[in-house]
Design a protein around this motif. Structure first.
Motif, PDB file in Angstrom:
ATOM      1  N   PRO A   1      43.552  41.104  29.409  1.00 51.15           N
ATOM      2  CA  PRO A   1      42.341  40.269  29.427  1.00 51.15           C
ATOM      3  C   PRO A   1      42.580  38.862  29.966  1.00 51.15           C
ATOM      4  N   PHE A   2      43.786  38.334  29.822  1.00 53.95           N
ATOM      5  CA  PHE A   2      44.072  36.995  30.332  1.00 53.95           C
ATOM      6  C   PHE A   2      44.053  36.992  31.856  1.00 53.95           C
ATOM      7  N   VAL A   3      44.429  38.111  32.463  1.00 49.99           N
ATOM      8  CA  VAL A   3      44.401  38.213  33.924  1.00 49.99           C
ATOM      9  C   VAL A   3      42.964  38.166  34.417  1.00 49.99           C
ATOM     10  N   PHE A   4      42.090  38.933  33.762  1.00 49.50           N
ATOM     11  CA  PHE A   4      40.696  38.935  34.192  1.00 49.50           C
ATOM     12  C   PHE A   4      40.035  37.583  33.919  1.00 49.50           C
ATOM     13  N   THR A   5      40.348  36.975  32.780  1.00 51.11           N
ATOM     14  CA  THR A   5      39.794  35.651  32.484  1.00 51.11           C
ATOM     15  C   THR A   5      40.203  34.652  33.557  1.00 51.11           C
ATOM     16  N   ALA A   6      41.464  34.714  33.969  1.00 49.89           N
ATOM     17  CA  ALA A   6      41.942  33.813  35.024  1.00 49.89           C
ATOM     18  C   ALA A   6      41.219  34.084  36.334  1.00 49.89           C
TER      19      ALA A   6
END
Length: 847
Positions: A460-465
């Motif tokens: 999820p941190f990748v998509f948030t970024a």
């Protein structure tokens, strides 16, 4: 012969009574007495003449008289001595005369006064002994319930105002009823106590409370004359330097009450599980009775002594009545308060030891209390942990994991460990933690350790970024939940200048063309590795740290495309903080474990915690909309047992050494990890076959633990729904790349424009920042005053509103369409855009 009368012959002992001149020499007086006695004079006297060598008649007579008188006096003295000696024979010689008695008294008085002055001068008030000053640190749940006490000495000093008056009066009635009116020492009481001890009436010291305090606080407990002498003089000096209240307070904090409790506060908890301020007359009288013989008067440990103890208890209460401290009617109603057989354990077993160590480290790391001061003790630390939620966490782990292990028949089950943490998103308070089965058996706290990979819970941190940075695929398409990627297992990532990287999907499954939402539901590695390259690994790392991961997280730096697969070794607590930021619409509040810290009634200042904007609301909320699908129809359907709207992500570490589920509701963010570790070597172990299952993944025990815990932790609280503002086009499915078999990009050029990109794509606009402006790719900022649009409905997709209209949901910004944010106020970085979704659209710059 002369006719003049001759003097008579003097009788023995006769002496002339004629007065002598004051300046007559002794020899002359003796000569006169000798002459008077008719004794012969010396030749020298006979040879004296009145100036001519011839003795005159008067001189001869005077000389003879003086000599006779001296001899007679000497003889009289000797006669009296002989007579006195003759009378003091036998036992009379043993009786001293009054002169001897008086002399002895004066000498003794001088010795006593001199010794007192010498002792008072030489004996100084020393520093307190180490044992008397050492205290335990008391750790409390948020509601004031005791978690644990650490330190070798179970003591918690309190002020006199924190001790009930009944407790003060009970101790005075038991030990020293005249404390406030008497001097520091009572010699008569000391003599009486010694006599009662010698005659078998019970061991009594005869010491005042001041003397007992001196013994407890300044000296040791040995029974020696030296110690008693020091105690005597220090008590006198202390009485001159401190008030009676100060001395009584010190005495109550240093006395030993049995059960390892030093001081009345620790005793109140040890026997009745309450604070000293809550003690009533009955309980206080029992504790006061304990001081006399702590080990023998514990009626639970020695039930045979109860009759004697009750007698002592009645003595204390009667003394309180006699002194006017207790109403006789109330006294008559009191019954003997039997102490609890067992009170709440304050040892380090269970979760207590983990909590104490983690909180201590939190205090030191945040410079609230330094380590040396903590070791000295005396701190009362109220944590943010809530007992009901803490108990619910332990119960859920036991029900869904520990009770399913068979350590006797399955060796792999001996490797199983669990860790968990739970945070309120809006406050950042840690409300529960799970660290292991028992601190005295497994010392490593599983909630804070940083040595297991987080796996796909990092995705999820990748998509948030991607949303935060307005990132695009290799062929130029904006990354949204509907963006298509190639989900072929072991497909090499495109646009990565480093070594070839072609991650495999779980079970080597090929998904072909797949949207980001679907890839998240199914945790497709090939898609997210490519997305990490599209966004840039450094930007992904920055977003993860902004959300809440520690910048010192092992293996977070330099991971390249593998960062998307969760090779970083973040702690459960750090992951919980990051997910709590997503749940709080991108606002980050540093987590805290401490609500309040006091020392001896004095508040210790806590550092200020400031909430900051970590990522834009649209980046956080769009991520939440994707993660809702994971719970609803993806790999974490087991989390639905929470009975609440939830979002989350599963994760599995390499070789199945750890399985994760990280999820949240609008009110609570919780992360659970199941880890494999050899209990002997401490090496990481795979969990294949644990609990009798082929493998352990995040959708199994971790999600089940999460679901039950979240349901129980939020029981009785209103059910909240997510209120989300999404990026533009988040609810629209983008067409795949022209050559889907070739992957997201055929050129491999990150800057290559999409051949089929929609005409209204904004190729240079960015995401809103905290100040109400949006930052484009060129770093410029623009005002956000001329945007139009509506609001979202609080669901991931929302209803589409007309340009300039008002949406059907809550929230909104200061736009033409109007509306307010879901948290009650306008928020310039959360303004909606056309289509009912917030974000930046082609040709427009706004907040």
């Amino acid at each position: 012969m002369s006719d003049e009368p001759q003097p008579k012959k003097p009788r023995p002992g006769w002496a002339s009574h004629e007065p002598q001149a004051a300046d007559t020499p002794d020899d002359a007086r003796d000569d006169t007495r000798a002459d008077a006695a008719g004794l012969p004079r010396s030749n020298e006297s006979d040879g004296e003449a009145d100036g001519h060598g011839e003795p005159g008649p008067a001189s001869a007579k005077t000389g003879a008289s003086a000599t006779a008188g001296a001899s007679a006096k000497k003889a009289a003295r000797e006669e009296r001595r002989a007579a006195l000696k003759a009378r003091r024979t036998g036992w009379r010689r043993l009786v001293p005369t009054w002169r001897m008695v008086l002399g002895a008294f004066l000498v003794t008085a001088l010795l006593v006064v001199g010794s007192f002055l010498l002792g008072y001068t030489l004996v100084q008030i020393p520093a307190a002994n180490a044992a008397a000053t050492q205290q335990a640190n008391v750790y409390l749940y948020a509601d004031g319930t005791v978690i644990a006490r650490d330190g070798e000495v179970n003591r918690e000093n309190v002020t006199l105002s924190q001790i009930s008056e009944d407790a003060q009066h009970a101790v005075l009635a038991a030990e020293d009823r005249d404390f406030y009116t008497e001097s520091a020492v009572d010699p008569l009481a000391m003599v009486r106590g010694a006599w009662n001890t010698l005659t078998g009436k019970g061991k009594q010291s005869g010491s005042t409370i001041t003397q007992q305090y001196v013994k407890n606080y300044y000296l040791r407990q040995e029974q020696t004359v030296t110690r008693k002498v020091k105690e005597f003089f220090i008590a006198i000096k202390l009485d001159r330097n401190q008030s009676k209240d100060e001395i009584l307070e010190g005495y109550l904090n240093t006395s030993f009450f049995g059960r390892g409790a030093y001081g009345i506060q620790a005793a109140a908890h040890a026997y009745y599980d309450m604070d000293a301020s809550e003690l009533d007359a009955g309980r206080a009288a029992y504790l006061a009775a304990l001081v006399n013989a702590p080990s023998q008067y514990d009626v639970v440990a020695h039930p045979g002594n109860r009759a004697f103890v009750e007698k002592r208890w009645n003595y204390v209460l009667d003394g309180m009545v006699d002194e006017g401290w207790l109403d006789p009617a109330e006294r008559a109603r009191l019954t003997f308060p039997v102490p609890k057989r067992t009170t709440l354990s304050t040892t380090m077993s269970g979760q207590r030891g983990y909590i104490v160590n983690i909180v201590k480290q939190h205090l030191v790391d945040n410079k609230i209390v330094d380590e040396a001061s903590l070791d000295a003790g005396g701190y009362r630390i109220t944590t943010t942990l809530q007992k009901s939620k803490q108990d619910a966490f332990v119960e859920s782990v036991d029900d869904n994991l520990m009770d399913r292990l068979d350590k006797k028949n399955r060796k792999v089950d001996t490797y199983v460990r669990a860790g968990g943490a739970s945070i309120e998103p809006k406050t950042g308070k840690v409300v529960a933690m799970y660290n292991g089965i028992d601190y005295v058996k497994q010392y490593t706290p599983n909630a804070t350790r940083r040595d297991f990979q987080v796996g796909s819970s990092f995705k999820p941190f990748v998509f948030t970024a991607a949303v935060e940075n307005g990132s695009r695929t290799q062929d130029g398409r904006r990354i949204t939940p509907g963006t298509h990627y190639d989900g072929t297992s072991e497909r090499p990532v495109q646009g990565w200048p480093g070594p070839r990287y072609a991650p495999e999907n779980e079970d080597h499954e090929d998904y072909g063309d797949i949207t980001v939402s679907e890839a998240t539901d199914k945790s497709v590695n090939a898609v997210y590795a490519q997305m990490a390259v599209d966004v840039g690994p450094d930007k992904v790392r920055k977003t993860a740290v902004d959300l809440g991961l520690s910048p010192d997280t092992p293996d977070l730096d330099g991971a390249g495309p593998s960062i998307a697969l969760g090779v970083a070794n973040a702690s459960v607590l750090d992951m919980t903080q990051a997910y709590a930021t997503l749940a709080n619409h991108g606002k980050h509040t540093p987590y805290t474990l401490v609500e309040k810290v006091t020392q001896n009634g004095r508040d210790i200042a806590l550092p200020e915690r400031h909430t900051r904007r970590a990522v834009s609301r649209e980046a956080a909320d769009t991520t939440t909309s994707v993660l809702k699908g994971v719970v609803e129809k993806g790999t974490a359907t087991a989390a639905q047992t929470s009975g609440r709207p939830a979002a989350g992500k599963t994760g599995t570490a390499e070789e199945d050494t750890a399985a994760w589920f990280a999820g949240y509701t609008p009110d609570l963010a919780t992360v659970v990890a199941v880890m494999g570790q050899d209990p002997v070597t401490a090496g990481h172990k795979s969990l294949y076959g644990a609990m009798g299952l082929p493998r352990v993944n995040g959708g199994g025990a971790p999600a089940e633990i999460w679901g039950q815990y979240t349901r129980d932790a939020l029981e009785g609280e209103p059910v909240s729904s997510f209120s989300l503002r999404l990026q533009p086009g988040a609810d629209e499915s983008q067409p795949p790349a022209p050559d889907s078999s070739g992957g997201p990009s055929s050129s491999g050029d990150v800057s290559a424009p999409a051949t089929d990109a929609p005409d209204d794509e904004d190729t240079d606009s960015g995401t809103p920042d905290d100040d109400g402006g949006s930052t484009g790719d060129d770093g410029s900022e623009s005002e956000g005053e001329n945007s139009t649009g509506g609001t979202t409905t609080g669901s991931p997709t929302g209803d589409t509103g007309d340009s300039g209209g008002t949406g059907t949901g809550t929230g909104g910004g200061d736009t033409t369409g109007g509306g307010t944010t879901d948290d009650g106020g306008s928020n310039r970085d959360e303004l909606p855009g056309p289509g009912g979704l917030s974000g930046a659209l082609d040709g427009r710059r706004w907040d």
